[in-house]
Design a protein around this motif. Sequence first.
Motif, PDB file in Angstrom:
ATOM      1  N   ILE A 168      41.903  38.904  28.026  1.00  0.00           N
ATOM      2  CA  ILE A 168      42.979  37.916  28.061  1.00  0.00           C
ATOM      3  C   ILE A 168      42.803  37.017  29.274  1.00  0.00           C
ATOM      4  CG2 ILE A 168      45.466  37.546  28.122  1.00  0.00           C
ATOM      5  CD1 ILE A 168      45.796  40.381  26.990  1.00  0.00           C
ATOM      6  N   ALA A 169      42.586  35.726  29.040  1.00  0.00           N
ATOM      7  CA  ALA A 169      42.397  34.764  30.133  1.00  0.00           C
ATOM      8  C   ALA A 169      43.733  34.455  30.804  1.00  0.00           C
ATOM      9  CB  ALA A 169      41.766  33.481  29.603  1.00  0.00           C
ATOM     10  N   ASN A 170      43.684  34.091  32.058  1.00  0.00           N
ATOM     11  CA  ASN A 170      44.911  33.742  32.787  1.00  0.00           C
ATOM     12  C   ASN A 170      45.666  32.597  32.109  1.00  0.00           C
ATOM     13  OD1 ASN A 170      44.122  35.672  34.608  1.00  0.00           O
ATOM     14  ND2 ASN A 170      43.584  34.259  36.246  1.00  0.00           N
ATOM     15  N   ARG A 171      44.927  31.657  31.538  1.00  0.00           N
ATOM     16  CA  ARG A 171      45.571  30.506  30.889  1.00  0.00           C
ATOM     17  C   ARG A 171      46.391  30.949  29.675  1.00  0.00           C
ATOM     18  NH1 ARG A 171      41.188  28.201  27.075  1.00  0.00           N
ATOM     19  NH2 ARG A 171      39.555  29.766  27.165  1.00  0.00           N
ATOM     20  N   GLN A 172      45.932  31.992  28.977  1.00  0.00           N
ATOM     21  CA  GLN A 172      46.687  32.509  27.845  1.00  0.00           C
ATOM     22  C   GLN A 172      47.984  33.155  28.314  1.00  0.00           C
ATOM     23  OE1 GLN A 172      46.031  32.314  24.344  1.00  0.00           O
ATOM     24  NE2 GLN A 172      48.204  32.870  24.538  1.00  0.00           N
ATOM     25  N   GLY A 221      45.929  23.549  36.923  1.00  0.00           N
ATOM     26  CA  GLY A 221      44.518  23.167  36.849  1.00  0.00           C
ATOM     27  C   GLY A 221      43.748  24.240  36.100  1.00  0.00           C
ATOM     28  N   ILE A 222      43.385  23.950  34.868  1.00  0.00           N
ATOM     29  CA  ILE A 222      42.671  24.930  34.048  1.00  0.00           C
ATOM     30  C   ILE A 222      41.162  24.777  34.228  1.00  0.00           C
ATOM     31  CG2 ILE A 222      44.512  25.141  32.350  1.00  0.00           C
ATOM     32  CD1 ILE A 222      42.977  23.144  30.593  1.00  0.00           C
ATOM     33  N   SER A 223      40.421  25.793  33.845  1.00  0.00           N
ATOM     34  CA  SER A 223      38.958  25.789  33.969  1.00  0.00           C
ATOM     35  C   SER A 223      38.534  25.421  35.380  1.00  0.00           C
ATOM     36  CB  SER A 223      38.336  24.825  32.944  1.00  0.00           C
ATOM     37  OG  SER A 223      38.672  25.213  31.632  1.00  0.00           O
ATOM     38  N   ASP A 279      44.215  37.661  38.753  1.00  0.00           N
ATOM     39  CA  ASP A 279      44.012  38.237  37.431  1.00  0.00           C
ATOM     40  C   ASP A 279      45.206  37.913  36.540  1.00  0.00           C
ATOM     41  OD1 ASP A 279      46.056  39.989  38.122  1.00  0.00           O
ATOM     42  OD2 ASP A 279      44.869  41.819  37.918  1.00  0.00           O
ATOM     43  N   ARG A 280      45.159  38.380  35.295  1.00  0.00           N
ATOM     44  CA  ARG A 280      46.205  38.055  34.320  1.00  0.00           C
ATOM     45  C   ARG A 280      47.560  38.642  34.713  1.00  0.00           C
ATOM     46  NH1 ARG A 280      46.881  42.478  30.491  1.00  0.00           N
ATOM     47  NH2 ARG A 280      45.485  44.185  31.076  1.00  0.00           N
ATOM     48  N   GLY A 311      40.964  30.035  36.090  1.00  0.00           N
ATOM     49  CA  GLY A 311      39.652  29.856  35.496  1.00  0.00           C
ATOM     50  C   GLY A 311      39.721  29.691  33.988  1.00  0.00           C
ATOM     51  N   ARG A 312      38.571  29.665  33.359  1.00  0.00           N
ATOM     52  CA  ARG A 312      38.489  29.434  31.917  1.00  0.00           C
ATOM     53  C   ARG A 312      38.412  30.736  31.120  1.00  0.00           C
ATOM     54  NH1 ARG A 312      37.431  25.123  28.819  1.00  0.00           N
ATOM     55  NH2 ARG A 312      36.350  25.366  26.833  1.00  0.00           N
TER      56      ARG A 312
END
Length: 309
Positions: A4-8, A104-106, A140-141, A163-164
Motif C-alpha cells: 500500500i503506497a502512502n498516496r493510497q 507532492g506525489i512521486s 511509511d503508510r 513517494g510513488r
Amino acid sequence: MNKIANRQVICDVLVEAAKEDKDVVALCSDSRGSASMTKFADTYPEQFVEVGIAEQNLVSISAGLAKCGKKPYASSPASFLSTRSYEQCKVDVAYSNTNVKLIGISGGVSYGALGMSHHSAQDIAAMCSIPNMRVYIPSDRLQTEHLFKALLKDEKPAYIRVGRNPVEDVYEEGNVPFEMDRATVLREGTDIAIIACGEMVKPAADAAKLLEEKGIHAAVVDMYCIKPLDKAAIVKAASGAKAVLTVEEHAPFGGLGSMVSQVVGSECPRKVVNLALPDAPVITGTSKEVFDHYGLNAEGIAKKAMELL
C-alpha cells in the motif's frame, strides 16, 4: 512486504473524512491516477476538482476555495508542484495563510527513468524557505495515516511529500508513536545519531541493526516534521552521541542535513555529515537502484556511520 503506497493511504483518509465533512475537497492536475485519487473522484465527484496540467491554477484555485471555507487537498507531482507553482505556494497559500494542504506525489527520485525533469530533489529547501509553510515527509503508510488525520484538524498551510511506490513499514499496526510536529525516536544510541526522513528512515533503522552487530550503538530519529523542525529531539540525540549522520532523498543543499547542522552547530557542537543525493543529475533507474548506487541503503548508511567514528 507492504503493498500500500502512502498516496493510497492519503486518499483513503480523505474519502473517510469527506463522508462527514462536505467541505473536504480534493484537487488534481491531471494526476488523479498518479495521486491515487480516483476513488475520491468517483465517490465524491462534487467535492473533486480536476484542473488539468496547470499546477499554478491548481494552487490558486485551492487557495480560493479555502477562502470560501472549503478544506482543499491539492495533489500534483512534487517536481512540478514545488517549482512551477512556487509563487502561488508562497503568495496564495503561505503569505495569505490559507487552509491548503499541498501534496507532492512521486517525490524524490520516484519517477526513476524520467530523469531530472521529474525528480524533486530541491523541494525541502524550496518549501522550507517559505515563511508560514510547514513541510512533512512521512516515512511509511502508518505514519502517513496519522499525519493526515492530524492535518484534517488544523487550518494552516502545509506541504507534504510522499513517494510513488509502496515502502516497507517502519512502524507496526496499532503501534505508531505519532505526535504532531515531534520527531519519533526509533532507538537510542550513544555512538552515533542517525537522523533521517521519508523513505530513508527504514534503511536508517536497518543500518542501526547492522551497526549493532559490530558493537556500535546508533540512535535513529524519524524527522518526518522537517518544518517545524523538532530541535529538541536533534539536540537530545546529538548530545548523547559522538557524531551525527543525516540521511535524505534530497540534494545536499538546504535540506534536512543543512537544518540539522545549524541546530547541532549552535546548540551542541558535534561532527555532522549529510548523506544525500549528489549535486548533479542522478543516474537513471528505479528508486532502489538509485539508492543503492549512492549508498542510500542500509549498507551504505552503516558504512558512512563507521567512517565517522
